[in-house]
Design a protein around this motif. Structure first.
Motif, PDB file in Angstrom:
ATOM      1  N   ASN A  72       0.830  -1.212   0.000  1.00  0.00           N
ATOM      2  CA  ASN A  72       0.000   0.000   0.000  1.00  0.00           C
ATOM      3  C   ASN A  72       0.863   1.259   0.000  1.00  0.00           C
ATOM      4  OD1 ASN A  72      -2.586  -1.221   0.020  1.00  0.00           O
ATOM      5  ND2 ASN A  72      -2.374  -1.669   2.212  1.00  0.00           N
ATOM      6  N   TYR A  73       1.985   1.212   0.698  1.00  0.00           N
ATOM      7  CA  TYR A  73       2.875   2.375   0.731  1.00  0.00           C
ATOM      8  C   TYR A  73       3.593   2.561  -0.595  1.00  0.00           C
ATOM      9  CZ  TYR A  73       2.025   2.374   5.745  1.00  0.00           C
ATOM     10  OH  TYR A  73       1.420   2.435   6.980  1.00  0.00           O
ATOM     11  N   ILE A  74       3.941   1.462  -1.252  1.00  0.00           N
ATOM     12  CA  ILE A  74       4.546   1.554  -2.582  1.00  0.00           C
ATOM     13  C   ILE A  74       3.538   2.121  -3.578  1.00  0.00           C
ATOM     14  CG2 ILE A  74       5.542   0.225  -4.477  1.00  0.00           C
ATOM     15  CD1 ILE A  74       6.617  -1.724  -2.366  1.00  0.00           C
ATOM     16  N   ARG A  75       2.301   1.668  -3.456  1.00  0.00           N
ATOM     17  CA  ARG A  75       1.242   2.207  -4.320  1.00  0.00           C
ATOM     18  C   ARG A  75       1.066   3.698  -4.099  1.00  0.00           C
ATOM     19  NH1 ARG A  75      -5.212   0.542  -3.867  1.00  0.00           N
ATOM     20  NH2 ARG A  75      -6.000   2.198  -5.238  1.00  0.00           N
ATOM     21  N   MET A  76       1.129   4.100  -2.837  1.00  0.00           N
ATOM     22  CA  MET A  76       0.992   5.522  -2.518  1.00  0.00           C
ATOM     23  C   MET A  76       2.114   6.336  -3.151  1.00  0.00           C
ATOM     24  SD  MET A  76       1.126   7.246   1.267  1.00  0.00           S
ATOM     25  CE  MET A  76       0.484   5.696   1.910  1.00  0.00           C
ATOM     26  N   TRP A  77       3.331   5.815  -3.115  1.00  0.00           N
ATOM     27  CA  TRP A  77       4.475   6.528  -3.668  1.00  0.00           C
ATOM     28  C   TRP A  77       4.315   6.772  -5.166  1.00  0.00           C
ATOM     29  CZ3 TRP A  77       8.453   9.162  -1.791  1.00  0.00           C
ATOM     30  CH2 TRP A  77       9.536   9.443  -2.623  1.00  0.00           C
ATOM     31  N   HIS A  78       3.655   5.871  -5.863  1.00  0.00           N
ATOM     32  CA  HIS A  78       3.493   5.986  -7.309  1.00  0.00           C
ATOM     33  C   HIS A  78       2.116   6.520  -7.706  1.00  0.00           C
ATOM     34  CE1 HIS A  78       7.286   3.926  -8.111  1.00  0.00           C
ATOM     35  NE2 HIS A  78       6.949   3.015  -7.212  1.00  0.00           N
ATOM     36  N   ASP A  79       1.329   6.955  -6.739  1.00  0.00           N
ATOM     37  CA  ASP A  79      -0.021   7.449  -7.013  1.00  0.00           C
ATOM     38  C   ASP A  79       0.023   8.960  -7.244  1.00  0.00           C
ATOM     39  OD1 ASP A  79      -2.679   8.002  -7.242  1.00  0.00           O
ATOM     40  OD2 ASP A  79      -3.260   7.192  -5.294  1.00  0.00           O
ATOM     41  N   TRP A  83      -0.158  12.538  -4.436  1.00  0.00           N
ATOM     42  CA  TRP A  83       0.721  13.715  -4.397  1.00  0.00           C
ATOM     43  C   TRP A  83      -0.049  14.977  -4.752  1.00  0.00           C
ATOM     44  CZ3 TRP A  83       4.862  13.050  -1.770  1.00  0.00           C
ATOM     45  CH2 TRP A  83       5.481  11.806  -1.742  1.00  0.00           C
ATOM     46  N   TYR A 282      -5.440   0.684   1.745  1.00  0.00           N
ATOM     47  CA  TYR A 282      -4.738   1.809   1.115  1.00  0.00           C
ATOM     48  C   TYR A 282      -5.105   3.115   1.811  1.00  0.00           C
ATOM     49  CZ  TYR A 282      -2.996   4.892  -2.571  1.00  0.00           C
ATOM     50  OH  TYR A 282      -2.327   5.865  -3.276  1.00  0.00           O
ATOM     51  N   MET A 286      -2.540   5.786   3.807  1.00  0.00           N
ATOM     52  CA  MET A 286      -2.488   7.236   3.597  1.00  0.00           C
ATOM     53  C   MET A 286      -2.794   7.987   4.888  1.00  0.00           C
ATOM     54  SD  MET A 286      -4.036   7.964  -0.206  1.00  0.00           S
ATOM     55  CE  MET A 286      -5.599   7.126   0.067  1.00  0.00           C
ATOM     56  N   ILE A 289       0.334   7.973   7.081  1.00  0.00           N
ATOM     57  CA  ILE A 289       1.342   8.929   6.611  1.00  0.00           C
ATOM     58  C   ILE A 289       0.912  10.358   6.937  1.00  0.00           C
ATOM     59  CG2 ILE A 289       2.407   9.891   4.535  1.00  0.00           C
ATOM     60  CD1 ILE A 289       3.590   7.241   5.417  1.00  0.00           C
TER      61      ILE A 289
END
Length: 314
Positions: A72-79, A83, A282, A286, A289
């Motif tokens: 989920n954190y990797i998905r967030m980084w590429h979402d 951003w 997910y 978020m 974070i």
């Protein structure tokens, strides 16, 4: 017998002297804080920990949990929408927090004198806080809606160009900020009013005798002595802008994050992921974070201002 009695009294006096008045005050203070601290831990701390645990799972909303680790954190980084929401949240906070400070302090300065007229004015400015945020958002949405809204009709009668306050990405966020300021400025007015009333009047009288005008009195007396109140206002308004009720309710009711995600602050995007798309894991990632970032900013602010005292060692 006399010697034993004297020794007993001496030990008793020693025990009484062992707990100083300052320590007794600390214990009393912690006991008063304890119920609120327990409530915060149960209703805020525990859900935050559960959200952090949920962030490493993929949840389908029907009781199914699948451990996915950092997925989920990797998905967030590429979402890119995450951003985009972070940028909108930062912009919303940058516009809202100083606006609330200026309007709240300005109103407090205007109504700080105690009389019937100012009492009525204070009530008028605080009145919006007694109304549901959903009602406030619906009323303002009706007022600024294109063509039929009273704001648009008034501008048209004055010959001004038509503006889509909620449909234009260039104006939607500004409109939401203005509505938020209108709703909250009465609350912060009362906070500043309490700070102003705690400033001894003798300081102002002495400054007037020395020939200091209103500007100098405000700069060298009011602002310095309002630093603890200013610290509180900045902290509370920042949290409200990032994760407060108006950061969600007003924006969701008026724009639902649109147009083109121009008002989609992170808390709205988290809600959409959780309850519109069922991505609870997910959304929890978020949320974690967002909370960590807010705690980091708060810690930095505490460190810089020394807990709101602003006193720097020489």
């Amino acid at each position: 017998m006399t010697t034993i009695a004297d020794a007993t009294i001496s030990r008793a006096n020693g025990r009484r002297k062992g707990l100083s008045a300052r320590h007794r005050e600390w214990i009393a203070g912690y006991l008063f804080v304890l119920p609120d601290a327990l409530g915060l831990f149960l209703f805020l701390g525990v859900p935050m920990l559960l959200s952090l645990m949920l962030s490493v799972y993929e949840v389908n909303g029907f009781g199914g949990y699948n451990f996915v680790g950092a997925k989920n954190y990797i998905r967030m980084w590429h979402d890119p929408l995450f951003w985009k929401g972070a940028r909108v949240t930062a912009l919303y906070a940058v516009m809202l927090v100083p606006s609330l400070y200026v309007t709240g302090l300005g109103l407090a300065l205007l109504v700080q004198q105690t009389n019937r007229f100012n009492a009525v004015i204070r009530s008028m400015f605080f009145a919006p806080n007694m109304v549901s945020l959903v009602v406030v958002a619906l009323v303002w949405q009706f007022m600024v809606i294109d063509k039929i809204g009273v704001v648009g009709q008034t501008m048209a009668s004055l010959g001004l160009p038509a503006i889509s306050f909620l449909g234009d990405p260039n104006f939607a966020l500004i409109t939401v900020v203005l509505v938020s300021v209108w709703f909250l400025m009465g609350f912060y007015m009362l906070i500043f009013l309490g700070g102003l009333q705690d400033i001894p009047k003798e300081y102002y009288e002495a400054a007037m005798i020395d020939g200091a005008g209103p500007v100098k009195r405000f700069r060298y007396i009011t602002l310095p002595l309002l630093k603890p109140t200013s610290f509180f206002v900045f902290m509370v308004s920042m949290v409200a802008a990032v994760a407060g009720a108006q950061a969600f309710d007003i924006i969701y009711v008026m724009t639902k994050g649109g147009p083109a995600n121009s008002t989609a602050v992170l808390i709205v995007y988290i809600y959409q992921q959780a309850f519109s798309f069922g991505a609870f894991g997910y959304a929890a990632a978020m949320s974690s974070i967002l909370v960590i970032a807010l705690m980091a900013v708060t810690a930095i602010f505490f460190a810089v201002t020394r807990g709101g005292r602003f006193d720097h060692a020489e």
